[in-house]
Motif scaffolding. Structure first.
Motif, PDB file in Angstrom:
ATOM      1  N   ALA A 188       0.850  -1.197   0.000  1.00  0.00           N
ATOM      2  CA  ALA A 188       0.000   0.000   0.000  1.00  0.00           C
ATOM      3  C   ALA A 188       0.884   1.245   0.000  1.00  0.00           C
ATOM      4  O   ALA A 188       1.417   1.632   1.040  1.00  0.00           O
ATOM      5  N   ASP A 189       1.075   1.852  -1.186  1.00  0.00           N
ATOM      6  CA  ASP A 189       1.836   3.102  -1.256  1.00  0.00           C
ATOM      7  C   ASP A 189       1.174   4.138  -0.350  1.00  0.00           C
ATOM      8  O   ASP A 189      -0.045   4.123  -0.161  1.00  0.00           O
ATOM      9  N   ASP A 190       1.990   5.052   0.177  1.00  0.00           N
ATOM     10  CA  ASP A 190       1.449   5.980   1.182  1.00  0.00           C
ATOM     11  C   ASP A 190       0.504   7.031   0.607  1.00  0.00           C
ATOM     12  O   ASP A 190      -0.194   7.704   1.366  1.00  0.00           O
ATOM     13  N   ASP A 191       0.477   7.183  -0.720  1.00  0.00           N
ATOM     14  CA  ASP A 191      -0.329   8.268  -1.294  1.00  0.00           C
ATOM     15  C   ASP A 191      -1.623   7.796  -1.958  1.00  0.00           C
ATOM     16  O   ASP A 191      -2.356   8.604  -2.520  1.00  0.00           O
ATOM     17  N   ASN A 192      -1.910   6.501  -1.933  1.00  0.00           N
ATOM     18  CA  ASN A 192      -3.118   5.996  -2.594  1.00  0.00           C
ATOM     19  C   ASN A 192      -4.354   6.089  -1.699  1.00  0.00           C
ATOM     20  O   ASN A 192      -4.261   6.442  -0.533  1.00  0.00           O
ATOM     21  N   THR A 193      -5.502   5.698  -2.282  1.00  0.00           N
ATOM     22  CA  THR A 193      -6.770   5.712  -1.543  1.00  0.00           C
ATOM     23  C   THR A 193      -7.339   4.292  -1.520  1.00  0.00           C
ATOM     24  O   THR A 193      -7.353   3.614  -2.555  1.00  0.00           O
ATOM     25  N   TRP A 302      -7.531   3.369  -5.417  1.00  0.00           N
ATOM     26  CA  TRP A 302      -7.225   4.414  -6.400  1.00  0.00           C
ATOM     27  C   TRP A 302      -5.765   4.827  -6.297  1.00  0.00           C
ATOM     28  O   TRP A 302      -5.231   5.004  -5.188  1.00  0.00           O
ATOM     29  N   HIS A 303      -5.168   5.025  -7.458  1.00  0.00           N
ATOM     30  CA  HIS A 303      -3.781   5.483  -7.528  1.00  0.00           C
ATOM     31  C   HIS A 303      -3.779   7.022  -7.498  1.00  0.00           C
ATOM     32  O   HIS A 303      -3.473   7.689  -8.487  1.00  0.00           O
ATOM     33  N   THR A 304      -4.152   7.562  -6.363  1.00  0.00           N
ATOM     34  CA  THR A 304      -4.191   9.027  -6.227  1.00  0.00           C
ATOM     35  C   THR A 304      -2.766   9.552  -6.130  1.00  0.00           C
ATOM     36  O   THR A 304      -1.869   8.863  -5.636  1.00  0.00           O
ATOM     37  N   GLN A 305      -2.553  10.732  -6.614  1.00  0.00           N
ATOM     38  CA  GLN A 305      -1.224  11.341  -6.511  1.00  0.00           C
ATOM     39  C   GLN A 305      -1.378  12.741  -5.936  1.00  0.00           C
ATOM     40  O   GLN A 305      -2.233  13.509  -6.373  1.00  0.00           O
ATOM     41  N   THR A 306      -0.538  13.023  -4.983  1.00  0.00           N
ATOM     42  CA  THR A 306      -0.641  14.306  -4.289  1.00  0.00           C
ATOM     43  C   THR A 306       0.211  15.353  -4.999  1.00  0.00           C
ATOM     44  O   THR A 306       1.314  15.041  -5.458  1.00  0.00           O
TER      45      THR A 306
HETATM   46 MN    MN Z   1       1.934   7.179  -5.856  1.00  0.00          MN
END
Ligand code: MN
Ligand code: UGA
Length: 335
Positions: A188-193, A302-306
């Motif tokens: 779980a990447d830290d920036d996803n949802t 979701w592959h959200t990106q900040t």
């Molecule tokens: Mn990412």
């Protein structure tokens, strides 16, 4: 040891009637109470054994185990207390130092706080741990291990795409090989949802599971293609010769399955991290891949990106001496 009321109850004095007063009929009453209690306890034990056998045979709850948690007192009885444990989830989260780091970990951490029996492996791309990260993890209160695994120098220097989060994830795999025996791992990447229902679904998988991930490439989603209940291909805006063109957020792996493949790991190959790792899990037939999120008809990750933020400018310490800003400044993550 013979199972009797007196050796379970501890005092050996019976329950008030029929003990030690010389009355024959009361004595026999006491004895029959003891007999009934013995039968009752024996029946309860048999039921518990049968119940455990029953749930161990159920396909869905099969990986749930009944575990003793503590001894407790019920009335005058000392009883073993039991609980049904869900298989553990190991969530491997790569993270790195940047202005958004605390916000990302906070958001993900409070999502994970809704999930039972989970260990969050937070692994930072750094040479040493950061007390600010540890403080954030403590405050969230999800069970965690905080480790470091720096990206090798040769990849850091490159002007080309970097293999982001790879040393972190491989450190997580190494931890699981040492410490885990059952359950499921998920990157779980830290920036996803993440919708928390995906965690309950992945908990019970046997080998590898996949599902759609939103906000990936021009297709807007990366997903296995399912026809007549079967995995027949992959939908993704960039295939790039991959056998498994899937996003990091779109699959989970059983710990036992991983441990049966001692060499499985993630390659330092930008764009091919997921594919390389999944290939390293061979043998794995497409028919063995479990399809979650309503057989891939739903989107739960979701592959959200900040948006990237510029590092905060230095605080003017003379001007703001003895104000709250001195405290806040210590919380800002600077490169
Ligand atoms: Mn990412
Ligand atoms: C996408 C994929 O979702 C990643 O799983 C994949 O590693 C990455 O592309 C890639 O192919 O390089 P993306 O959103 O582009 O991810 O990348 P980031 O979110 O910036 O990084 C992925 C993970 O690695 C994050 O958890 C991030 O905290 C971590 N990371 C990133 C590092 O540990 N070190 C870095 O230098 C950069």
């Amino acid at each position: 040891m013979k199972l009797t009321y007196s050796n379970l109850g501890g005092s050996g004095n019976g329950i008030g009637i029929g003990n030690g007063n010389g009355n024959g009929s009361k004595m026999s009453l006491g004895k029959s109470i003891k007999m009934y209690l013995t039968i009752f306890i024996a029946t309860t034990c048999i039921y518990m054994v049968l119940y455990q056998y029953h749930i161990s045979q159920e396909p869905f709850a099969g990986s749930e185990v009944v575990k003793p948690v503590a001894w407790g007192v019920v009335g005058r009885f000392v009883c073993q207390q039991w609980t049904i444990c869900k298989p553990p989830l190991y969530i491997i989260t790569p993270t790195y130092r940047r202005p958004e780091q605390t916000a990302e970990l906070t958001r993900l951490g409070y999502t994970l706080k809704h999930v039972a029996n989970l260990l969050w492996l937070v692994i930072e791309d750094a040479n040493k741990t950061n007390p600010l990260v540890a403080h954030t993890l403590d405050r969230i209160g999800v069970p965690y291990e905080y480790m470091v695994a720096p990206m090798p120098e040769k990849y850091k220097q490159t002007k080309r795409a970097k293999p982001r989060g790879v040393s972190n994830r491989n450190r997580g795999l190494q931890y699981l090989r040492q410490h885990a025996t059952e359950g499921v791992l998920y990157f779980a990447d830290d920036d996803n949802t993440y919708d928390i229902s995906i965690f309950e679904q992945m908990r019970y998988i046997n080998k590898v599971a996949m599902w759609p991930v939103g906000l990936v490439t021009k297709t807007g989603v990366s997903s296995p293609i399912i026809q007549n209940g079967k995995l027949v291909g992959f939908y993704d805006g960039w295939i790039g010769g991959r056998k498994y063109p899937v996003d990091m957020a779109g699959f989970a792996v059983s710990v036992k399955f991983l441990k049966e493949r001692p060499k499985a790991e993630m390659p330092f190959k930008p764009g091919y991290e997921e594919d390389g790792f999944l290939r390293s899990l061979a043998p794995l037939d497409n028919s063995e891949i479990e399809l979650l999120a309503d057989e891939c008809r739903d989107v739960l990750t979701w592959h959200t990106q900040t948006k990237k933020n510029a590092p905060a400018q230095a605080l003017n310490r003379t001007r703001y001496r003895d104000t709250n800003l001195e405290f806040i400044d210590k919380l800002l993550v600077r490169p």
